[in-house]
Scaffold this motif. Sequence first.
Motif, short mmCIF file in Angstrom:
data_model
loop_
_atom_site.label_atom_id
_atom_site.label_comp_id
_atom_site.label_asym_id
_atom_site.label_seq_id
_atom_site.Cartn_x
_atom_site.Cartn_y
_atom_site.Cartn_z
N LYS A 1 40.45 41.78 45.35
CA LYS A 1 40.77 40.43 45.80
C LYS A 1 40.22 39.41 44.80
O LYS A 1 39.23 39.66 44.10
CB LYS A 1 40.15 40.18 47.18
CG LYS A 1 40.81 40.98 48.31
CD LYS A 1 42.18 40.42 48.65
CE LYS A 1 42.72 41.06 49.93
NZ LYS A 1 44.02 40.51 50.33
N GLU A 2 40.84 38.24 44.77
CA GLU A 2 40.40 37.18 43.86
C GLU A 2 38.96 36.78 44.15
O GLU A 2 38.52 36.77 45.31
CB GLU A 2 41.33 35.97 44.02
CG GLU A 2 41.18 34.94 42.91
CD GLU A 2 42.22 33.84 43.00
OE1 GLU A 2 42.12 32.88 42.23
OE2 GLU A 2 43.12 33.94 43.85
N ASN A 3 38.21 36.46 43.10
CA ASN A 3 36.80 36.03 43.18
C ASN A 3 35.85 37.12 43.64
O ASN A 3 34.72 36.84 44.06
CB ASN A 3 36.65 34.80 44.09
CG ASN A 3 37.46 33.62 43.60
OD1 ASN A 3 37.51 33.36 42.39
ND2 ASN A 3 38.08 32.88 44.51
#
Length: 873
Positions: free
Chosen positions: A261-263
Motif C-alpha cells: 500500500k502507498e506510504n
Amino acid sequence: MKQDIKKIISKFNSQLNTTCAEISVSDLSVFFSVLISSFILKNRKTNIQLNQIHSDNILLTFKDELLIIEDRFPELIESFKETKKSINSKLLTPTISDLQLSFENVNEDIIDIISWSFQYLKKELTNKAFKKTGQNNNKIEDADLLLTTQFFTDSYMVKYLVDETVLSIKPQELEDIVIIDPASGGGNFLNYSFERLFYLFKSHKKDWTDNEIVDWLLNNAIVGYDLDSNLSKIASLSLFINACQYSIPDKSVSINIFGGKENDNLGFLNTKITSNSINRATINSKLKRINQDNLKKIFLTNPPFMGKRDMDVTLKNYLLNKYPESKGDLCVSFIQRIMQIMNHNDILSIVTQNNWMYLSSLKGFRELFLKENSLRVCVDLGTNAFEDINGEKTNIALCVIEKSNSSPTLFINLKHKKGNEKKLLVSSNNMPVEVVYTVNQNAFLDNQNFEFNYQLTDRFETIKKFNLYSDYGNPMQGTSTGNNKEFVKYAWEVNGNSDWKLVSKGGGFSKWVGLNYYKVLWGENAEFIKANKGSALRNINKIPSTELVYSDTGTLGLNVRILKNNQVFIASGPGIQVIKGDKFAHLAFLNSRVATFLLKLINPKFTISAGYISNIPVAKNILDSKYISNKSELCLNLKDDYLKNKLPNFEFNHIDYFTIKKLDNFINECILKDLENDFQRLLLEFKIEDRIRGEYKFGKEELAEMKRMVGESPFYNKKTKKELSIIELDSFLSNCIDINCLSRSKTINGFSIGSESILEELSYIYDLSPKVIYTHLVNNIKLLKSTQDKYYKDLLHKLVLFELGINHISDYSKKIINLNVLVQTLKHKYFFLKNLKDLNKTIALIVIKHHKTSFLNKPLVSIYNESVIVGQE
C-alpha cells in the motif's frame, strides 16, 4: 538476451528526454513489460514470419497478443496505449526494431526478461537516490527506499536455489506445497518455481491436463508479495506470460502476487502486512489460510539489503523494536521475520548478505538461528557475484534453511573465485572438492560469538589449542574526528603548523612503514577534535604506549606498520599495543600471509576491526622469536630506506643532486637500488613466512587451503627457465610503479591478499622464481627505456622542488619565481641538464601535471602567467 535488453533500454533512455515529454518510470515499465510480453507470446508461435515492426503498426502486429493480456490486465493495456502516444515515433521505431532483431536471435532463456526491463529502466533514478545519501547525512526514505533496495536476482542464483529446494519435493507432497516470495520483485523466483513445479506435476500427475496443472499452480502453489505495487503488477504479468506457454489460464484463476500500500515502508516486515486484494484475499489472509490447511511453505527470495546507517528513523526504530537480534539490518530482519512464520519442515531458500554469519553485532541473531533452524546448504559467493552490481555491498551467500533439527551443513566457498567462475560452478552444481566443507552447525555454538567459521571448523581443528592474539597484543579503535574533511589534511597543506600532528589514517595498503602523508588537527591532546560535535575520542591515553598501527580497510589483507615518534592514530589507521613479546616479531607476524589467512577465515568483512585481530590464533614461538624479530627489523629498515626517496611520503629526503655526473648512469643506479631493495625485502618476508608456517605445523591439505586463498611466497616457485622479452618485461615493470616510481599495492594473481613487491607480481606473471626475474632485469638494466623515462621525470620533479626550497613535504616557504629563471637555474647548477632540449616545456609539464598527480591532486606548486608559485591559497 538480458544484455540485449540492457543495451536497448540504455539507448532508449539516453534519447528519451530529448525527444519526448517526461514519462514516469512507472508508465515506461508498464509499456516495456507489455511490449516484451507481446514479443514473447508471438515468439512462441511456430513458423511466424514478422514483417518489419514500427511505431504505426505495433497495435495491429500484436493484436492477438494484446487481447490475451487485456483479458487479464485491462489497466496495463490502457497504460500501454497511453504511453505509446507520448513516445516519439522516431525513438520508438528503432527501439522496436532492436527488440525484433533480438527476439529473432533468442539464444537463452527469456523467462525473466520482463522483470529485467524494469531494473534497467529505473537505473538512473536508483543512481540519483544513492547520491542523495552521501549528502548532508541524508537517509533513504519514501520512494528512494524502493529504488535503492530493488536488485533482481541473477538467473543462475534463482535456478540453483529453486532446484536445490523444489526438486527435492516428494511426489506425494506436490499438492501440499506452497512457494512464497515475500520480496518478489519482478517475479524471477516465482517464474522459475512455476516452471519446475509444472514439470513435476507433468511427471507425477499423468491424468492432469496442462490446463489443470497451470490453473492449480497459479491458484494454490505460487504466492508473492512486493512492497512496490507497480512491480507486483509487472511480476503478475511476467508469471501470466510464462504460464501461457503451457496453457492460457482461465480468467477465474488468481495470480497471487500482492502489492504493498502507498506510504508503507515496512511491507512484509510488518506483522500485519498491508496489501491489495486479489479475489477478496490479501497476503495476510492467504498466509493464514496456508497455515490452516497445514501446507508446507517454501520461501524463495532475495530480500532488500540495507544497514541501519542509511535508514530513516521510523524504519530503523521499528526493526530494532520488532527484530532486536537483527540490529536494524534490513536483510537479516527479513530472515528473522520469515523464520518467525515458518513451521516445522518449512524451508527458506534465500540470497542474503553473508554478514549475518560472522558480524559480532549479530551474535544474538546467530544464537537464535542455531537453536531453532538448520542451515542445510550455504554457497558463500562473496563479492562480485551479481552481473550488474559490484562491490562489498554484494558480499553474499545462497542459503537453504530448514525449520528442523540440526543436520550437517554443506558449505561451498566460492568467495575467491572470479565472477564467471562463480556462475559456472553454481550453474553446473559440480563443485571442486577443495571448496566443499561439511560441518555440523552445533560446532558453532562452541565459539564465543557463534560465528559460522566453517573453514576453521572443518579443516583447522589443530589451531584451536593456540592462544589468541589478544593474549599478546591489544588492538584498539582509533579516534573519530567527526569531520575528516576539516580535521585531516595532507602534511604539505598545513606547512609545519604545530597544532597539526602526523597521523596514522590508513588510506591504503602498506606494510612495515608508510602511508605517512597525513596530519590531524590535534593540538596538545586532541582538544580540537574533542570540541567538535560528532567526534569520539578513543584510546588517547594509550597512544604513548602504542607501537604498531594498521589500515582498517581489509580488501588486500592485514597490513601493519610501526607508529612513528610523535605520531598519533585515528579511526581508519588504529593502533596496537604490544603486551608480550617483541614488537618486531609482532610486526612480522601480522604482516604475514598466515595472519591474513586466519583473519579472513574469522572475518570475511571489508573492514578489519580490532576485535577480529584479537581473535587470530597464534602459534607458540613466534611473537618472541629473535630470528623473526631480526628479519622483521631488516624489512622495516629496507622499506624505510625505500620511502626516503619516494614522494610525497613524510620520510622523503632529498639526496645530494650535485654528485650526479651522468644522467643515464644515475637513473639506472636508482632503478637497480629499488630492485635490490625489493628483492631483499621479498626474500626476508619469505624467510619470515616459512618460519611462521613451520610453527603452525600445517599439513598438506591446510597449506593447500591457505594457498588457494592468499597464495604463497614466489620463492616457493623454483622454475628458472623461460624466454623473457626485455621489452615486455620493461612494460610490465613500468606499469608496476606509479608516477613517483613507488611500487603500486595490489592484489596478486587473484588471491585475497595484497603486495607491494614488483618482483612478486612479475614472478606470478611469468611463473618464475623472483631471483630469475631480478637477475634478468639487472643484466639488462640499460634496455629498460619505459622505466627509465619514469625515473627521469621523477628526478626532474625532485630537482624542481629542491630549487624551490621545498626541503620536506611539510617544511617550505611561500615564494614566486619566473619559470624561465627556474629553468636557467637548473641548467646552470646541474650540468647534466644543459644539453636537454625543450627543458622549459618539460619543466612546465612537470609542475602542471606530474606534480599534481604526485601530490595526490593537492599540489603544492603551480604555474600562473609564466610564474611558478610555491604554497597553497
